[in-house]
Design a protein around this motif. Structure first.
Motif, mmCIF file in Angstrom:
data_model
loop_
_atom_site.group_PDB
_atom_site.id
_atom_site.type_symbol
_atom_site.label_atom_id
_atom_site.label_comp_id
_atom_site.label_asym_id
_atom_site.label_seq_id
_atom_site.Cartn_x
_atom_site.Cartn_y
_atom_site.Cartn_z
ATOM 1 N N ALA A 27 0.781 -1.347 0.068
ATOM 2 C CA ALA A 27 0.091 0.046 0.062
ATOM 3 C C ALA A 27 1.223 1.083 -0.125
ATOM 4 O O ALA A 27 1.943 1.257 0.590
ATOM 5 C CB ALA A 27 -0.965 -0.190 1.234
ATOM 6 N N LYS A 28 0.543 2.393 -0.752
ATOM 7 C CA LYS A 28 1.284 3.362 -0.801
ATOM 8 C C LYS A 28 0.254 4.738 -0.963
ATOM 9 O O LYS A 28 -0.798 4.578 -1.410
ATOM 10 C CB LYS A 28 2.205 3.507 -2.246
ATOM 11 N N ALA A 41 -1.099 -2.439 -4.417
ATOM 12 C CA ALA A 41 -0.484 -3.527 -5.316
ATOM 13 C C ALA A 41 -1.528 -4.241 -6.180
ATOM 14 O O ALA A 41 -1.329 -4.632 -7.398
ATOM 15 C CB ALA A 41 0.564 -4.240 -4.793
ATOM 16 N N GLU A 42 -2.587 -4.692 -5.292
ATOM 17 C CA GLU A 42 -3.495 -5.532 -5.918
ATOM 18 C C GLU A 42 -4.606 -4.732 -5.376
ATOM 19 O O GLU A 42 -5.139 -4.206 -4.421
ATOM 20 C CB GLU A 42 -3.556 -7.071 -5.611
ATOM 21 N N ILE A 43 -5.939 -5.071 -6.342
ATOM 22 C CA ILE A 43 -7.357 -4.303 -5.998
ATOM 23 C C ILE A 43 -8.133 -5.476 -5.471
ATOM 24 O O ILE A 43 -8.633 -6.250 -6.047
ATOM 25 C CB ILE A 43 -7.911 -3.676 -7.109
ATOM 26 N N TYR A 47 -6.459 -5.970 0.760
ATOM 27 C CA TYR A 47 -5.264 -5.003 0.561
ATOM 28 C C TYR A 47 -5.888 -3.648 0.709
ATOM 29 O O TYR A 47 -5.332 -2.667 1.226
ATOM 30 C CB TYR A 47 -4.738 -4.807 -0.969
ATOM 31 N N PHE A 48 -7.188 -3.352 0.732
ATOM 32 C CA PHE A 48 -7.890 -2.087 1.203
ATOM 33 C C PHE A 48 -7.568 -2.104 2.817
ATOM 34 O O PHE A 48 -7.471 -0.838 3.174
ATOM 35 C CB PHE A 48 -9.097 -1.965 0.782
ATOM 36 N N ASN A 49 -7.864 -3.080 3.350
ATOM 37 C CA ASN A 49 -7.754 -2.858 4.945
ATOM 38 C C ASN A 49 -6.361 -2.845 5.520
ATOM 39 O O ASN A 49 -5.991 -1.941 6.257
ATOM 40 C CB ASN A 49 -8.137 -4.363 5.497
ATOM 41 N N LEU A 50 -5.300 -3.139 4.526
ATOM 42 C CA LEU A 50 -4.055 -2.828 4.671
ATOM 43 C C LEU A 50 -3.721 -1.422 4.458
ATOM 44 O O LEU A 50 -2.780 -0.647 5.121
ATOM 45 C CB LEU A 50 -2.860 -3.625 4.005
ATOM 46 N N LEU A 51 -4.147 -0.909 3.375
ATOM 47 C CA LEU A 51 -4.065 0.453 3.086
ATOM 48 C C LEU A 51 -4.651 1.323 4.136
ATOM 49 O O LEU A 51 -3.856 2.160 4.582
ATOM 50 C CB LEU A 51 -5.060 0.904 1.628
ATOM 51 N N PRO A 72 -14.248 -2.026 1.412
ATOM 52 C CA PRO A 72 -14.522 -2.695 3.032
ATOM 53 C C PRO A 72 -15.143 -1.333 3.665
ATOM 54 O O PRO A 72 -14.915 -0.147 3.532
ATOM 55 C CB PRO A 72 -13.124 -2.901 3.533
ATOM 56 N N GLU A 73 -15.939 -1.780 4.813
ATOM 57 C CA GLU A 73 -16.809 -0.992 5.454
ATOM 58 C C GLU A 73 -16.081 0.038 6.055
ATOM 59 O O GLU A 73 -16.618 1.023 6.508
ATOM 60 C CB GLU A 73 -17.946 -1.759 6.322
#
Length: 225
Positions: A27-28, A41-43, A47-51, A72-73
């Motif tokens: 995540a950047k 890096a991936e959608i 990955y959204f949670n890590l972002l 994600p909520e």
């Protein structure tokens, strides 16, 4: 294989704009004062949670995807905007000149922010100018049109903040600024591209006339952490 422009913010933060990049290999994000774009890096939901956990500050953010996605909520979706991603495939006219175009430096930031707030070409904040290569057209001391560069997912370079004051439309300012950006980008062996709201028929016709071709419709998610 995924095209570089399918995940333009991630590839920009990993290549041409990596000097700005915060985050990690998953995540950047850009500094808050430079740009609201964030990427993974991936959608995927994971990955959204890590972002969410990676970004160390609260703000509005923009995530670009090549298709509709589920967020994600824990994120608040403020808005989803559809934009055409257009790539330059034309020829630069031999008579393109930068005569009358003024390089925009930090002394003009206040006017640049005011012009973009009036015309709404996309997010422009106090340090967005650090992406570089901004040029403007003035009427006396008044900035009336501008354009510059934003995302740089090598080998592509995005032309951005293309805008003209409403009182100065129809004078060809946007076309002049755009072609000078195209010329500069091609001179360093990169490929010009841009994003435009899908419903902005006026701008799309201008871009097509200049040699831009639609590659794909992209989804811009405005998110709040």
């Amino acid at each position: 294989m995924e095209h570089v422009l399918d995940n333009p913010a991630w590839n920009a933060l990993s290549t041409g704009n990596k000097a700005f990049a915060g985050g990690n290999d998953i995540a950047k994000y850009f500094p808050k004062e430079v740009s609201p774009f964030v990427a993974t890096a991936e959608i995927s939901a994971g990955y959204f949670n890590l972002l969410y956990d990676t970004i160390p500050f609260e703000s509005h953010f923009i995530f670009i995807a090549p298709h509709d996605i589920e967020i994600p909520e824990q994120w608040k979706i403020v808005h989803c905007l559809k934009c055409l991603q257009m790539v330059f495939e034309g020829e630069v006219p031999a008579d393109v000149s930068d005569e009358g175009l003024v390089p925009l430096t930090e002394q003009y930031v206040r006017q640049m922010v005011e012009l973009t707030q009036l015309t709404n070409p996309g997010p422009f904040i106090e340090r967005t100018i650090e992406f570089g290569h901004y040029q403007g057209i003035f009427d006396g001391d008044k900035l009336v049109a501008m354009a510059g560069q934003r995302l740089n997912p090598t080998p592509y370079a995005e032309i951005s903040a293309v805008c003209t004051h409403p009182d100065y439309l129809g004078r060809g300012y946007a076309g002049r600024l755009l072609l000078n950006q195209v010329k500069r980008i091609k001179e360093v062996a990169e490929i010009p591209f841009l994003h435009v709201k899908s419903e902005n028929d006026r701008a799309i016709k201008v871009y097509e006339k200049l040699g831009f071709v639609t590659r794909k419709e992209m989804s811009f998610y405005v998110l709040r952490k």
